[in-house]
Design a protein around this motif. Structure first.
Motif, short mmCIF file in Angstrom:
data_model
loop_
_atom_site.label_atom_id
_atom_site.label_comp_id
_atom_site.label_asym_id
_atom_site.label_seq_id
_atom_site.Cartn_x
_atom_site.Cartn_y
_atom_site.Cartn_z
N ILE A 33 0.89 -1.23 -0.05
CA ILE A 33 -0.01 -0.04 0.01
C ILE A 33 0.75 1.19 -0.01
CG2 ILE A 33 -1.60 1.32 1.47
CD1 ILE A 33 -2.66 -1.32 2.11
N GLU A 34 1.87 1.16 0.54
CA GLU A 34 2.96 2.45 0.81
C GLU A 34 3.52 2.68 -0.66
OE1 GLU A 34 6.86 3.82 3.26
OE2 GLU A 34 6.17 1.84 3.58
N GLU A 35 3.82 1.45 -1.11
CA GLU A 35 4.71 1.60 -2.66
C GLU A 35 3.43 2.27 -3.49
OE1 GLU A 35 7.35 -0.85 -5.49
OE2 GLU A 35 5.17 -1.75 -5.05
N TYR A 36 2.19 1.86 -3.41
CA TYR A 36 1.03 2.15 -4.50
C TYR A 36 0.92 3.76 -4.28
CZ TYR A 36 -3.62 2.29 -6.91
OH TYR A 36 -4.78 2.70 -7.53
N TYR A 37 0.77 4.24 -3.14
CA TYR A 37 0.39 5.73 -2.91
C TYR A 37 1.65 6.39 -3.23
CZ TYR A 37 -3.87 4.58 -1.18
OH TYR A 37 -5.17 4.15 -1.03
N LYS A 38 2.62 5.89 -2.93
CA LYS A 38 4.07 6.57 -3.13
C LYS A 38 4.11 7.21 -4.80
CE LYS A 38 9.10 6.24 -3.08
NZ LYS A 38 10.31 5.69 -2.60
N TYR A 39 3.61 6.03 -5.73
CA TYR A 39 4.08 6.18 -6.93
C TYR A 39 2.74 6.48 -7.76
CZ TYR A 39 8.65 4.35 -6.20
OH TYR A 39 9.73 4.26 -5.58
N LEU A 40 1.52 6.74 -7.15
CA LEU A 40 0.31 6.68 -7.82
C LEU A 40 0.40 8.19 -8.52
CD1 LEU A 40 -2.61 6.17 -8.57
CD2 LEU A 40 -3.44 7.20 -6.41
N GLU A 41 0.60 9.44 -8.02
CA GLU A 41 0.37 10.60 -8.51
C GLU A 41 1.59 10.88 -9.37
OE1 GLU A 41 -2.00 12.84 -8.15
OE2 GLU A 41 -3.13 11.57 -6.85
N PRO A 42 2.82 10.37 -9.16
CA PRO A 42 3.79 10.42 -10.20
C PRO A 42 3.50 9.51 -11.55
CG PRO A 42 4.87 10.21 -7.99
CD PRO A 42 3.49 10.05 -7.89
N ALA A 43 2.77 8.39 -11.42
CA ALA A 43 2.43 7.76 -12.54
C ALA A 43 1.13 8.48 -13.14
CB ALA A 43 1.99 6.30 -12.03
N LEU A 44 0.19 9.04 -12.55
CA LEU A 44 -0.76 9.73 -13.11
C LEU A 44 -0.13 10.91 -14.00
CD1 LEU A 44 -3.46 9.47 -10.38
CD2 LEU A 44 -3.42 8.51 -12.66
N ASN A 45 0.89 11.41 -13.44
CA ASN A 45 1.57 12.70 -14.31
C ASN A 45 2.13 12.30 -15.68
OD1 ASN A 45 0.76 14.64 -12.34
ND2 ASN A 45 2.65 14.30 -11.13
N VAL A 46 2.71 10.97 -15.42
CA VAL A 46 3.30 10.63 -16.71
C VAL A 46 2.31 10.35 -17.42
CG1 VAL A 46 4.65 8.34 -17.37
CG2 VAL A 46 5.32 9.61 -15.49
N PHE A 47 1.13 9.57 -17.26
CA PHE A 47 0.24 9.27 -18.05
C PHE A 47 -0.57 10.58 -18.78
CE2 PHE A 47 -0.67 5.37 -15.45
CZ PHE A 47 0.07 4.45 -16.08
N SER A 48 -0.52 11.69 -17.81
CA SER A 48 -1.14 12.83 -18.59
C SER A 48 -0.26 13.26 -19.84
CB SER A 48 -1.23 13.75 -17.39
OG SER A 48 -2.06 13.58 -16.43
N ASN A 49 1.18 13.28 -19.51
CA ASN A 49 1.86 13.75 -20.46
C ASN A 49 1.98 12.73 -21.63
OD1 ASN A 49 3.13 15.68 -19.17
ND2 ASN A 49 4.39 14.32 -18.07
N LEU A 50 1.48 11.33 -21.61
CA LEU A 50 1.40 10.50 -22.65
C LEU A 50 0.32 10.70 -23.67
CD1 LEU A 50 2.54 7.07 -21.05
CD2 LEU A 50 4.00 8.66 -22.30
N ILE A 51 -0.64 11.46 -22.93
CA ILE A 51 -1.97 11.57 -23.92
C ILE A 51 -1.95 12.84 -24.79
CG2 ILE A 51 -3.33 10.23 -22.48
CD1 ILE A 51 -4.62 12.51 -21.41
N GLU A 52 -0.78 13.66 -24.74
CA GLU A 52 -0.60 14.98 -25.26
C GLU A 52 0.52 14.97 -26.29
OE1 GLU A 52 -2.31 17.35 -24.82
OE2 GLU A 52 -3.22 16.62 -22.88
N GLU A 53 0.27 15.39 -27.52
CA GLU A 53 1.36 15.42 -28.46
C GLU A 53 2.31 16.19 -28.34
OE1 GLU A 53 1.29 13.40 -30.79
OE2 GLU A 53 -0.79 12.72 -31.28
#
Length: 272
Positions: A94-114
């Motif tokens: 659970i600690e790992e999940y919350y540590k990387y959730l927001e950073p991963a969402l930031n990566v995904f947000s960049n991936l949907i932009e040209e």
């Protein structure tokens, strides 16, 4: 609702909705429930969650590539990430999940932009995809593992989850349809006549599977009253289960048209 008529869905909002459902579920688990066998063969509920969190970590903070990484199948790569976490406690996961959730969402947000969105990447033996598809794959991953592998009726744990809706389910269905040609064409060589796939309920729509150009990969088009030889109908929720071979299509699908033909094909749909 036809897929062409569905309002546009923000895939990051969809990921957050599926995350919220997973968070509520994880927070409710007892010690015994973490250790229950999931619907993923050989994995406990804890291991399924380890799979989800290890994937998030890889996008937010990738491990250095190993010597044999490029030679692993997708399923072997998943196991390689879960294996070192099998001795972790639920709290550590659970600690790992919350540590990387927001950073991963930031990566995904960049991936949907040209221009990044259109960059293509090989995903092991699953095929080659534009990077914009990766957050859709994670929507599928969250939805499928929570609602088919860890909770009943497919999984071991009974929980009342928020109802599936277009936001939670449609992006995962889009990923499955994007992946189907590359993951399944080698086993669908007998697809000579078009087949209608009709998915009902949230995330639903109508699509035609065909290979009119006799290409290496089959094609999937939105249904526009084309002539088809047969049809497959199920709910979108059940499609996530039978189209990944978690359950039998015979339990969830109704077939129409050339039954012998479509029956010979449907078992070759196996999306990872």
């Amino acid at each position: 609702m036809d897929s062409k008529e569905r309002p546009s869905i923000n895939v990051i909002d969809a990921l957050r909705a599926n995350h919220n459902d997973l968070q509520e579920f994880v927070d409710s688990l007892t010690g015994d429930e973490w250790q229950m066998a999931s619907a993923c063969e050989g994995w406990r509920v804890q291991d399924v969650f380890a799979h989800v969190t290890s994937n998030l970590k890889q996008f937010a903070d990738p491990d250095p590539p190993g010597d044999e990484q490029d030679q692993l199948s997708a399923e072997e790569a998943m196991e390689a990430l879960v294996s070192p976490r099998k001795d972790w406690s639920p709290d550590e996961l659970i600690e790992e999940y919350y540590k990387y959730l927001e950073p991963a969402l930031n990566v995904f947000s960049n991936l949907i932009e040209e221009p990044t969105a259109s960059v293509e990447q090989q995903l092991s033996d699953l095929g080659t995809y534009q990077l914009r598809w990766l957050p859709y794959a994670f929507c599928f991953d969250h939805y499928c593992h929570l609602r088919h592998d860890m909770t009943s009726p497919g999984g071991p744990i009974e929980r009342d989850l928020p109802s599936a809706d277009d936001l939670r389910l449609a992006p995962g269905i889009e990923w499955m349809l994007a992946g189907l040609p590359q993951m399944c064409s080698k086993d669908l060589t007998s697809l000579k006549k078009p087949v209608l796939l009709s998915l009902t309920g949230p995330g639903g729509g109508k699509w035609v599977l065909h290979n009119s150009g006799e290409n290496e990969l089959i094609q999937i088009d939105n249904y526009s009253e084309q002539e088809v030889s047969a049809s497959i109908t199920s709910t979108s929720h059940d499609f996530v289960s039978w189209a990944t071979h978690r359950s039998s299509w015979e339990d969830y699908c109704s077939l129409d048209g050339d039954l012998e033909y479509v029956s010979s094909l449907i078992g070759s749909i196996n999306i990872i």
